[in-house]
Design a protein around this motif. Structure first.
Motif, PDB file in Angstrom:
ATOM      1  N   VAL A 153      -2.517  -1.455  -3.243  1.00 22.08           N
ATOM      2  CA  VAL A 153      -3.686  -1.067  -2.450  1.00 22.08           C
ATOM      3  C   VAL A 153      -3.673   0.451  -2.299  1.00 22.08           C
ATOM      4  N   GLY A 154      -4.699   1.108  -2.830  1.00 19.26           N
ATOM      5  CA  GLY A 154      -4.747   2.563  -2.797  1.00 19.26           C
ATOM      6  C   GLY A 154      -4.306   3.150  -4.128  1.00 19.26           C
ATOM      7  N   ALA A 155      -4.168   4.475  -4.151  1.00 20.29           N
ATOM      8  CA  ALA A 155      -3.797   5.181  -5.387  1.00 20.29           C
ATOM      9  C   ALA A 155      -2.284   5.186  -5.536  1.00 20.29           C
ATOM     10  N   LEU A 156      -1.725   4.101  -6.062  1.00 18.10           N
ATOM     11  CA  LEU A 156      -0.278   3.966  -6.206  1.00 18.10           C
ATOM     12  C   LEU A 156       0.150   4.214  -7.645  1.00 18.10           C
ATOM     13  N   ASN A 157       1.379   4.722  -7.799  1.00 18.34           N
ATOM     14  CA  ASN A 157       1.951   4.872  -9.128  1.00 18.34           C
ATOM     15  C   ASN A 157       2.210   3.495  -9.725  1.00 18.34           C
ATOM     16  N   GLN A 158       1.868   3.333 -11.000  1.00 18.28           N
ATOM     17  CA  GLN A 158       1.925   2.013 -11.624  1.00 18.28           C
ATOM     18  C   GLN A 158       3.324   1.595 -12.054  1.00 18.28           C
ATOM     19  N   ILE A 159       4.273   2.519 -12.107  1.00 23.04           N
ATOM     20  CA  ILE A 159       5.600   2.191 -12.625  1.00 23.04           C
ATOM     21  C   ILE A 159       6.294   1.146 -11.757  1.00 23.04           C
ATOM     22  N   GLU A 160       6.258   1.330 -10.440  1.00 21.30           N
ATOM     23  CA  GLU A 160       6.920   0.365  -9.572  1.00 21.30           C
ATOM     24  C   GLU A 160       6.193  -0.979  -9.589  1.00 21.30           C
ATOM     25  N   LEU A 161       4.866  -0.950  -9.590  1.00 24.48           N
ATOM     26  CA  LEU A 161       4.108  -2.202  -9.632  1.00 24.48           C
ATOM     27  C   LEU A 161       4.411  -2.978 -10.908  1.00 24.48           C
ATOM     28  N   LEU A 162       4.524  -2.262 -12.031  1.00 27.33           N
ATOM     29  CA  LEU A 162       4.867  -2.915 -13.291  1.00 27.33           C
ATOM     30  C   LEU A 162       6.320  -3.367 -13.309  1.00 27.33           C
ATOM     31  N   GLY A 163       7.176  -2.597 -12.655  1.00 28.21           N
ATOM     32  CA  GLY A 163       8.573  -2.996 -12.568  1.00 28.21           C
ATOM     33  C   GLY A 163       8.735  -4.301 -11.810  1.00 28.21           C
ATOM     34  N   ILE A 164       7.904  -4.497 -10.799  1.00 27.49           N
ATOM     35  CA  ILE A 164       7.945  -5.741 -10.025  1.00 27.49           C
ATOM     36  C   ILE A 164       7.393  -6.899 -10.847  1.00 27.49           C
ATOM     37  N   ASP A 174       0.829  -1.208   0.000  1.00 29.96           N
ATOM     38  CA  ASP A 174       0.000   0.000   0.000  1.00 29.96           C
ATOM     39  C   ASP A 174       0.864   1.259   0.000  1.00 29.96           C
ATOM     40  N   GLY A 175       2.132   1.100  -0.401  1.00 30.14           N
ATOM     41  CA  GLY A 175       3.022   2.259  -0.427  1.00 30.14           C
ATOM     42  C   GLY A 175       4.111   2.106  -1.465  1.00 30.14           C
ATOM     43  N   GLN A 176       4.927   3.138  -1.585  1.00 25.14           N
ATOM     44  CA  GLN A 176       6.034   3.150  -2.539  1.00 25.14           C
ATOM     45  C   GLN A 176       7.333   2.871  -1.801  1.00 25.14           C
ATOM     46  N   SER A 177       8.208   2.065  -2.397  1.00 28.99           N
ATOM     47  CA  SER A 177       9.471   1.738  -1.745  1.00 28.99           C
ATOM     48  C   SER A 177      10.383   2.959  -1.686  1.00 28.99           C
ATOM     49  N   ASN A 178      11.357   2.909  -0.793  1.00 28.34           N
ATOM     50  CA  ASN A 178      12.305   4.017  -0.662  1.00 28.34           C
ATOM     51  C   ASN A 178      13.341   4.031  -1.777  1.00 28.34           C
TER      52      ASN A 178
END
Length: 290
Positions: A52-63, A24-28
């Motif tokens: 979970v929540g309004a997250l930027n999609q770049i990191e989720l897609l990177g994973i 539900d958050g962005q990594s450091n």
């Protein structure tokens, strides 16, 4: 985490290995997160990401690497509503789009010029940044190999970052890059892009120079843009164009590109990311412009 899936005691050797990341958050450190995800994939582990929540999609897609392996919900309380979708993906996970490492040339100054006027609607500008994050995986990003810059244009060009070899700066900047919606002044983007190849902005005289130009519209000044494109190409820069249909002018972009085969025309933003491997291969194998 990979120990559970790869150790002889805990990880079965002949079954699919799947890791589901829920956050539900962005990594450091986005660059480190994506690098570790790539390391897991090298061990034949498939990753799915759930935001979970309004997250930027770049990191989720990177994973996850494949956009079909990314899921989003508004709150933890509704996670159960996507159980069926995730179960289906686990049962039938396709291979992620392949982006082959570039081994033909190692010294690149690579400038992305992206039309941020969004003729095809708001809320889709992030796909451009996801495309960039996929494509650069083909290149070794460091001071002695590939450096990357990003420029947005519409009514006025905006530099997101100058040529840099810091993968962390690149990913962090992609996450926070602005969305602008005014006009498609293509020629302004090309004129501004030339400056990045100057040493003041990180350019290297002995590097292969390339511009990857992405737009979903037509230029407001087609005569001027063709003249400016010739000026750019005469400076020893290979120009690759990507026009998002149906609004982009494929004929105009074929003229802007250094060669007709350097122009790509995906049908809608939904097909842009899948082009990353194809475009990166063309960039990698293109002979230096003269």
């Amino acid at each position: 985490t990979q120990g559970f899936l790869t150790s002889p005691q805990l990880g079965a050797r002949n079954v699919p290995k799947i890791l589901i990341v829920i956050t539900d958050g962005q990594s450091n450190n986005i660059a480190r997160t994506i690098t570790e995800a790539d390391n897991l994939r090298k061990k034949n582990i498939t990753l799915l990401s759930v935001g979970v929540g309004a997250l930027n999609q770049i990191e989720l897609l990177g994973i996850a690497e494949n956009e079909k392996n990314v899921f989003n919900v508004k709150t933890f309380s509704v996670l159960d509503t996507i159980r069926g979708e995730i179960t289906q993906r686990v049962c039938d996970v396709p291979e992620a789009p392949e982006v082959k490492p570039c081994t033909d040339n190692f010294l690149f100054d690579l400038v992305f010029v992206i039309d941020s006027s969004n003729k095809l609607g708001s809320g889709i500008y992030e796909i451009n940044y996801v495309f960039v994050s996929y494509l650069i995986r083909a290149f070794r990003i460091d001071e002695n190999s590939t450096k990357v810059a990003l420029l947005l244009y519409d009514g006025k060009p905006v530099t997101v970052f100058n040529l840099t070899s810091s993968i962390n700066i690149i990913y962090q900047s992609l996450v926070s890059a602005p969305n602008k919606t005014i006009n498609t002044n293509t020629y302004l983007g090309l004129i501004e892009a030339l400056k990045f190849f100057d040493p003041v902005y990180g350019g290297r005289p002995n590097a292969n120079k390339a511009i990857i130009f992405v737009t979903d519209g037509q230029s407001n000044d087609p005569i001027n843009i063709i003249q400016q494109a010739e000026q750019v190409k005469n400076q020893g820069v290979n120009v690759f164009t990507i026009g998002i249909l149906p609004e982009a002018d494929d004929v105009e972009l074929s003229i802007i590109a250094s060669k007709p085969e350097y122009n790509f025309s995906p049908n809608g933003y939904g097909n842009l990311v899948s082009l990353a491997g194809i475009v990166s291969d063309f960039v990698c194998k293109a002979p230096p412009a003269i």
